[in-house]
Design a protein around this motif. Sequence first.
Motif, mmCIF file in Angstrom:
data_model
loop_
_atom_site.group_PDB
_atom_site.id
_atom_site.type_symbol
_atom_site.label_atom_id
_atom_site.label_comp_id
_atom_site.label_asym_id
_atom_site.label_seq_id
_atom_site.Cartn_x
_atom_site.Cartn_y
_atom_site.Cartn_z
ATOM 1 N N LEU A 1 13.027 -59.122 -35.542
ATOM 2 C CA LEU A 1 13.284 -57.765 -35.066
ATOM 3 C C LEU A 1 14.714 -57.342 -35.384
ATOM 4 C CD1 LEU A 1 11.751 -55.629 -33.325
ATOM 5 C CD2 LEU A 1 12.918 -56.604 -31.334
ATOM 6 N N HIS A 2 14.870 -56.107 -35.865
ATOM 7 C CA HIS A 2 16.182 -55.479 -35.967
ATOM 8 C C HIS A 2 16.399 -54.637 -34.714
ATOM 9 C CE1 HIS A 2 15.673 -56.399 -40.282
ATOM 10 N NE2 HIS A 2 16.988 -56.349 -40.333
ATOM 11 N N VAL A 3 17.569 -54.766 -34.090
ATOM 12 C CA VAL A 3 17.817 -54.026 -32.850
ATOM 13 C C VAL A 3 19.143 -53.280 -32.920
ATOM 14 C CG1 VAL A 3 16.513 -55.717 -31.499
ATOM 15 C CG2 VAL A 3 19.002 -55.941 -31.683
ATOM 16 N N ARG A 4 19.237 -52.252 -32.083
ATOM 17 C CA ARG A 4 20.499 -51.575 -31.808
ATOM 18 C C ARG A 4 21.042 -52.182 -30.524
ATOM 19 N NH1 ARG A 4 18.425 -47.337 -30.293
ATOM 20 N NH2 ARG A 4 18.153 -46.370 -32.354
ATOM 21 N N PHE A 5 22.352 -52.474 -30.479
ATOM 22 C CA PHE A 5 22.908 -53.104 -29.283
ATOM 23 C C PHE A 5 24.199 -52.416 -28.874
ATOM 24 C CE2 PHE A 5 25.613 -56.547 -27.419
ATOM 25 C CZ PHE A 5 24.971 -56.566 -26.183
ATOM 26 N N ARG A 6 24.143 -51.755 -27.714
ATOM 27 C CA ARG A 6 25.330 -51.130 -27.128
ATOM 28 C C ARG A 6 25.686 -51.781 -25.793
ATOM 29 N NH1 ARG A 6 25.727 -45.895 -29.489
ATOM 30 N NH2 ARG A 6 25.174 -46.173 -31.685
ATOM 31 N N SER A 7 24.649 -52.170 -25.050
ATOM 32 C CA SER A 7 24.872 -52.765 -23.736
ATOM 33 C C SER A 7 23.610 -53.510 -23.319
ATOM 34 C CB SER A 7 25.204 -51.687 -22.696
ATOM 35 O OG SER A 7 24.061 -50.858 -22.484
ATOM 36 N N GLU A 8 23.737 -54.323 -22.292
ATOM 37 C CA GLU A 8 22.581 -55.055 -21.777
ATOM 38 C C GLU A 8 21.521 -54.078 -21.271
ATOM 39 O OE1 GLU A 8 21.387 -58.243 -18.239
ATOM 40 O OE2 GLU A 8 23.486 -57.991 -18.840
ATOM 41 N N GLN A 9 21.947 -53.056 -20.549
ATOM 42 C CA GLN A 9 20.992 -52.087 -20.005
ATOM 43 C C GLN A 9 20.241 -51.378 -21.130
ATOM 44 O OE1 GLN A 9 22.782 -49.118 -17.497
ATOM 45 N NE2 GLN A 9 20.852 -48.015 -17.141
ATOM 46 N N LEU B 1 19.652 -64.412 -26.037
ATOM 47 C CA LEU B 1 19.655 -63.313 -26.997
ATOM 48 C C LEU B 1 20.891 -62.448 -26.810
ATOM 49 C CD1 LEU B 1 18.391 -61.401 -29.101
ATOM 50 C CD2 LEU B 1 17.077 -60.378 -27.229
ATOM 51 N N LEU B 2 21.231 -62.142 -25.572
ATOM 52 C CA LEU B 2 22.394 -61.309 -25.281
ATOM 53 C C LEU B 2 23.661 -61.953 -25.835
ATOM 54 C CD1 LEU B 2 22.870 -58.633 -23.732
ATOM 55 C CD2 LEU B 2 23.457 -60.024 -21.724
ATOM 56 N N GLY B 3 23.804 -63.249 -25.637
ATOM 57 C CA GLY B 3 24.980 -63.954 -26.154
ATOM 58 C C GLY B 3 25.052 -63.915 -27.671
ATOM 59 N N ARG C 1 7.077 -60.671 -28.165
ATOM 60 C CA ARG C 1 7.407 -61.610 -29.236
ATOM 61 C C ARG C 1 7.995 -62.927 -28.719
ATOM 62 N NH1 ARG C 1 9.120 -58.091 -34.569
ATOM 63 N NH2 ARG C 1 7.656 -56.386 -34.217
ATOM 64 N N GLY C 2 7.931 -63.124 -27.399
ATOM 65 C CA GLY C 2 8.295 -64.430 -26.866
ATOM 66 C C GLY C 2 9.568 -64.491 -26.057
ATOM 67 N N CYS C 3 10.280 -63.380 -25.916
ATOM 68 C CA CYS C 3 11.497 -63.358 -25.098
ATOM 69 C C CYS C 3 11.079 -62.992 -23.673
ATOM 70 C CB CYS C 3 12.501 -62.345 -25.665
ATOM 71 S SG CYS C 3 14.082 -62.309 -24.787
ATOM 72 N N VAL C 4 10.671 -64.009 -22.898
ATOM 73 C CA VAL C 4 10.019 -63.725 -21.622
ATOM 74 C C VAL C 4 10.823 -64.155 -20.400
ATOM 75 C CG1 VAL C 4 7.689 -63.733 -22.588
ATOM 76 C CG2 VAL C 4 8.715 -65.886 -21.873
ATOM 77 N N SER C 5 11.623 -65.198 -20.516
ATOM 78 C CA SER C 5 12.339 -65.705 -19.345
ATOM 79 C C SER C 5 13.761 -65.140 -19.304
ATOM 80 C CB SER C 5 12.406 -67.230 -19.384
ATOM 81 O OG SER C 5 13.280 -67.662 -20.437
ATOM 82 N N PRO C 6 14.391 -65.158 -18.107
ATOM 83 C CA PRO C 6 15.800 -64.739 -18.031
ATOM 84 C C PRO C 6 16.692 -65.552 -18.971
ATOM 85 C CG PRO C 6 14.857 -64.875 -15.835
ATOM 86 C CD PRO C 6 13.827 -65.445 -16.769
ATOM 87 N N LYS C 7 16.374 -66.837 -19.139
ATOM 88 C CA LYS C 7 17.162 -67.675 -20.050
ATOM 89 C C LYS C 7 17.032 -67.186 -21.487
ATOM 90 C CE LYS C 7 17.761 -72.449 -21.603
ATOM 91 N NZ LYS C 7 17.263 -73.856 -21.471
#
Length: 349
Positions: A28-36, A60-62, A49-55
């Motif tokens: 996936l290509h994403v735009r990233f400005r903030s966590e929200q 991903l955020l990091g 696509r498999g990003c299901v847990s807080p971990k």
Amino acid sequence: MATAAAPRRFCRCACFRSENLYVARYGLHVRFRSEQQLRQDYGPVLRSRGCVSPKDFQQLLGELEKEVERRQRLGQESAARKALIASSYHPARPDVYNSLQDVALAPEFLAAAEYSTSPGADLQGLLQRLETVSEEKRIYRLPVFTAPFCQALLEELEHFEQSDMPKGRPNTMNNYGVLLHELGLDEPLVTPLRERFLQPLMALLYPEYRGCLDTHRAFVVKYAPGQDRELGCHYDNAELTLNVALGKAFTGGALYFGDLFQAPSALANPLEVEHMVGQGILHRGGQLHGARPLGTGERWNLVVWLRASAVRNRLCPMCCREPDLVDDEGFGDGFTREEPATVDVCALT
């Protein structure tokens, strides 16, 4: 006495720091400005696509925060690597750093370029001198380099890869390869290739860019077992692209092409195109494409992104907005704060 014109300064669009960040494991290509913003814009598709847990999400955020920081430092770090390589690196094949000579180029390529500059040259005449892969998609192929030159360039690239010199990633999707401007091959190899040969060829194949392909970004990508094996679907930050298979022996890894990225159902019924060593594939940068998984062996490809400042100064191809310009090193991403000295029809499209 006339004074020399100041060299043109090239820029990036500020969207480079926040748009089109590639997340390989989620494809996936994403735009990233903030966590929200990330949760709001991509939460459902990430979960699918498999990003299901807080971990998963925190990981991903990091990664995205790290990639934004890397992009912010990119120009300065690239310039520092180039300077160190120029002062400390000892090539295995100094001959490939000589100014591009006709002997390095395939006879078919020379003939097509010579025809393109001849009086009365037209598209139909040029098409007799190369292969039309897809008339609808405007994808073409022709031999570019001779086998001895491909071998010499590969030997030099492998020598550099095995050296202790610092190396930059070719782009955000490829982890293995070489940036040719850092290695010192832009001026002797890629610039004359663009100015002497590709510009007249592209003027007939893609007349909307006639006379305005004024910069490029060139890199070599490598696919091998245990390294990058395939490439996800994407479009290039370029008006036009040349992709030349340099070698080595390999199976698999075919390119696939959809429609232009703006089109609905742009990947319906993709067209597959096999690589042929020494031959180059020409296509529009906005054409969605990717590479199937490598089967065996190693595949090295030279990719040249051809850019037209007169076009992208009006609309950034990555964010599809008027560019917010940020000064950068070298050719940057091909944007300028001023119009080119000569503007052809492409500036008006």
